[in-house]
Design a protein around this motif. Structure first.
Motif, short mmCIF file in Angstrom:
data_model
loop_
_atom_site.label_atom_id
_atom_site.label_comp_id
_atom_site.label_asym_id
_atom_site.label_seq_id
_atom_site.Cartn_x
_atom_site.Cartn_y
_atom_site.Cartn_z
N PRO A 44 71.46 67.16 27.08
CA PRO A 44 71.53 66.24 25.93
C PRO A 44 71.52 64.97 26.31
N LEU A 45 72.02 64.56 27.27
CA LEU A 45 71.71 62.97 27.59
C LEU A 45 70.37 62.56 27.73
N VAL A 46 69.57 63.52 28.29
CA VAL A 46 68.14 63.15 28.23
C VAL A 46 67.55 63.15 26.90
N THR A 47 67.77 64.31 26.26
CA THR A 47 67.42 64.28 24.95
C THR A 47 67.63 63.12 24.01
N ALA A 48 68.93 62.75 24.11
CA ALA A 48 69.48 61.32 23.31
C ALA A 48 68.61 60.07 23.76
N VAL A 66 69.09 46.84 10.06
CA VAL A 66 69.69 47.79 8.91
C VAL A 66 70.97 47.32 9.12
N MET A 67 71.64 47.42 7.73
CA MET A 67 73.05 46.85 7.76
C MET A 67 73.61 45.48 8.33
N GLY A 68 72.43 44.73 8.70
CA GLY A 68 72.70 43.31 9.44
C GLY A 68 72.82 43.58 10.83
N VAL A 69 72.27 44.86 11.44
CA VAL A 69 72.06 45.26 13.01
C VAL A 69 70.69 45.32 13.41
N PRO A 70 70.21 45.35 14.43
CA PRO A 70 68.98 45.64 14.91
C PRO A 70 68.72 47.36 14.79
N PHE A 71 67.50 47.81 14.21
CA PHE A 71 67.28 49.15 14.25
C PHE A 71 67.70 49.97 15.46
N THR A 72 67.37 49.83 16.54
CA THR A 72 67.69 50.38 17.60
C THR A 72 69.31 50.34 17.81
N SER A 73 70.06 49.31 17.71
CA SER A 73 71.40 49.57 17.55
C SER A 73 71.79 50.30 16.51
N PHE A 74 71.40 50.35 15.27
CA PHE A 74 71.80 51.13 14.12
C PHE A 74 71.69 52.63 14.61
N ILE A 75 70.63 52.87 15.23
CA ILE A 75 70.25 54.55 15.37
C ILE A 75 71.25 55.14 16.45
N ALA A 76 71.63 54.17 17.49
CA ALA A 76 72.41 54.68 18.46
C ALA A 76 73.70 55.70 18.24
N ILE A 137 76.70 59.55 26.68
CA ILE A 137 75.80 58.79 25.95
C ILE A 137 76.39 57.41 25.68
N ALA A 138 77.43 57.24 25.41
CA ALA A 138 78.22 55.96 25.12
C ALA A 138 77.86 54.98 26.42
N LEU A 139 78.10 55.81 27.58
CA LEU A 139 77.79 55.07 28.82
C LEU A 139 76.41 54.43 29.10
N GLY A 140 75.55 55.51 28.77
CA GLY A 140 74.09 55.34 28.80
C GLY A 140 73.59 54.06 27.97
N ILE A 141 74.34 54.25 26.70
CA ILE A 141 73.60 52.90 25.70
C ILE A 141 74.06 51.61 26.22
N TRP A 142 75.44 51.66 26.68
CA TRP A 142 75.91 50.48 27.28
C TRP A 142 75.14 49.79 28.50
N LEU A 143 74.56 50.90 29.57
CA LEU A 143 74.01 50.41 30.45
C LEU A 143 72.56 50.04 30.33
N THR A 145 71.28 49.19 26.95
CA THR A 145 71.11 48.17 25.78
C THR A 145 72.23 47.06 25.92
N GLY A 146 73.00 47.14 26.48
CA GLY A 146 74.25 46.49 26.74
C GLY A 146 75.29 46.49 25.35
N LEU A 147 75.02 47.55 24.68
CA LEU A 147 75.84 47.74 23.23
C LEU A 147 77.01 48.37 23.56
N ALA A 148 78.16 47.59 23.54
CA ALA A 148 79.60 48.36 23.83
C ALA A 148 80.35 48.43 22.31
N PRO A 149 81.09 49.78 22.27
CA PRO A 149 81.81 49.93 21.19
C PRO A 149 82.48 48.67 20.60
N ALA A 150 82.55 48.50 19.31
CA ALA A 150 83.15 47.45 18.49
C ALA A 150 84.57 47.77 18.36
#
Length: 269
Positions: A44-48, A66-76, A137-143, A145-150
């Motif tokens: 699932p991590l690879v698929t995501a 989208v909604m004021g955030v980059p598209f890549t961040s929006f779909i994450a 997945i959240a850890l992978g997104i952070w590593l 894209t640098g996107l951390a949960p608000a």
């Protein structure tokens, strides 16, 4: 001669909750997916990750915010929640269907486990698998894209609620299905559309009026929207209202699963 006290064979002699039996079932359900972690956690991590890469390359450069955030961040967060609910559903549904097909469902029904204990045991496995996937997945997104949960706690709550809701749906599907092709039909025609048509890759504000209203009757929309708020701090609907809807839907499906386990529907001759 000393009288031997009569004991009802159906009497529960270990209190209101069979803690040992419940723990054993929970442990079995968790070990089902940890023993094959390359299929249940790594895949699932690879698929995501592939979803993120493909949408970023194919659409990202030409798509505005989208909604004021980059598209890549929006779909994450949408991809995160979509993967969570698919894996939670698969865990409970496959466990029940495989036991029915192999004929060893009796090993689960014979022990002195009450219907609510069966529900909690299966639920534990589905939620655990969903949360494992969510954290990975959240850890992978952070590593990457640098996107951390608000709002990390909000994200965790919606991820757990999403895993619980789809775990309960997986129990219903597993109880109904007697063959793998029936299970595949439910996955293809119910779970996948619920995940893809709930704002995973788009804001529902872009939908035409009729479809916009219909989407708001879908509990998965509120799960994805809540996860988006937890990750980005933006959402289509009020997070509090979304939490209430998702919680009510989860409680209703869990109650239905308890009722079916209680009657032994499609489990006992």
């Amino acid at each position: 001669m000393t009288d031997i006290p009569h004991t009802d064979p159906g009497e529960r002699r270990f209190g209101r909750v069979n803690w040992l039996g419940l723990y054993t079932l929970c442990r079995r359900e968790v070990r089902r997916f940890t023993n094959v972690w390359t299929q249940t956690l790594l895949a699932p991590l690879v698929t995501a990750g592939l979803f993120m890469v493909i949408f970023t390359i194919a659409i990202g450069p030409r798509r505005g915010d989208v909604m004021g955030v980059p598209f890549t961040s929006f779909i994450a967060p949408g991809i995160l929640m979509m993967t969570v609910i698919q894996n939670a559903f698969a865990n409970t549904s496959s466990s029940i269907v495989i036991s029915k097909v192999q004929g060893n469902i009796v090993d689960t029904l014979m022990p002195p486990l009450a219907p609510f204990e069966l529900v909690l045991g299966y639920l534990a496995g589905g939620v655990a698998r969903g949360l494992f996937v969510a954290v990975a997945i959240a850890l992978g997104i952070w590593l990457t894209t640098g996107l951390a949960p608000a709002h990390p706690l909000v994200l965790l709550v919606f991820a757990a609620l999403g895993a619980a809701f789809l775990s309960a749906l997986g129990m219903l599907a597993g109880l109904w299905a007697n063959k793998f092709d029936q299970m595949a039909a439910i996955t293809n025609f119910l779970v996948t559309p619920l995940a893809f048509l709930s704002g995973t890759f788009y804001s529902v504000q872009a939908l035409p009026p009729g479809l916009y209203e219909v989407t708001h009757f879908n509990p998965v929309f509120y799960l994805i929207d809540g996860a988006r708020y937890g990750m980005l701090g933006v959402s289509d609907a009020a997070p509090g209202f979304g939490f209430a809807v998702a919680l009510a839907a989860t409680a209703a499906v869990l109650l239905a699963a308890w009722a079916l386990f209680r009657t032994g529907w499609r489990l006992k001759a």
